[in-house]
Scaffold this active site. Structure first.
Site, PDB file in Angstrom:
ATOM      1  N   GLY A 275      -2.882 -13.161  -0.238  1.00  0.00           N
ATOM      2  CA  GLY A 275      -2.431 -13.538  -1.296  1.00  0.00           C
ATOM      3  C   GLY A 275      -0.947 -13.139  -0.878  1.00  0.00           C
ATOM      4  O   GLY A 275      -0.543 -13.184  -0.126  1.00  0.00           O
ATOM      5  N   TYR A 276      -0.037 -13.762  -0.987  1.00  0.00           N
ATOM      6  CA  TYR A 276       1.301 -14.720  -0.524  1.00  0.00           C
ATOM      7  C   TYR A 276       2.921 -14.014  -1.678  1.00  0.00           C
ATOM      8  O   TYR A 276       2.473 -13.941  -3.018  1.00  0.00           O
ATOM      9  CB  TYR A 276       1.515 -15.427  -0.229  1.00  0.00           C
TER      10      TYR A 276
END
Length: 165
Positions: A31-32
């Site tokens: 995830g970012y």
């Protein structure tokens, strides 16, 4: 681990049996976070990692990277803080002619995309490409994992030749 990351990216020919060359395979979810630089949390099998990547240089081949292993529990908690859209893939490791190729087979909204990366010691380092390596996509933002999170392969897959879809 931190320092300069020098890597080149390639599409993988679908008609080749590249998996039989793999020495290992791991499942990766990443995830970012919203940031000027690329900040990601990654779960790779049963381990967690926090990575910060600086801006790309030299056509997307080189950039600063800081990576630190964190606990699986910390990674799972940080995933809850990420922006929507998780990149889900299996990574296969293939050794060829003295270089390690990491081949990512994507799932979910990026299903159908298979890419290979090779890390190099210098921007001018020569290497032998295995027969499954196809078109180079180094520096093409469409193929950055952080970009595919919000603009997945399913939306633009038809822009590639059939052999890479």
């Amino acid at each position: 681990m931190s320092g300069l990351e020098i890597e080149r990216k390639f599409l993988v020919h679908k008609q080749t049996d590249w998996k039989h060359h793999a020495s290992s395979c791991s499942h990766i979810q990443q995830g970012y976070f919203a940031a000027i630089n690329t900040v990601r949390v990654r779960i790779r099998d049963d381990k967690g990692y926090l990575t910060i990547k600086g801006p790309s240089r030299n056509g997307g081949m080189t950039r600063y990277e800081f990576e630190k292993e964190i606990s699986l529990q910390e990674a799972e908690q940080l995933m809850q803080l990420c922006e929507p859209g998780v990149v889900d893939k299996h990574r296969y490791i293939v050794e060829h002619a003295g270089h390690t190729f990491e081949i990512d087979e994507f799932h979910g909204d990026n299903a159908g995309l298979v890419m290979a990366e090779v890390e190099l010691g210098s921007e001018n380092e020569q290497f032998d490409k295995p027969d499954f390596i196809g078109q180079e996509v180094t520096g093409d933002r469409r193929f950055y994992n952080s970009h595919m999170r919000g603009n997945p392969f399913k939306l633009w897959r038809d822009t590639l030749p059939e052999e890479y879809r």
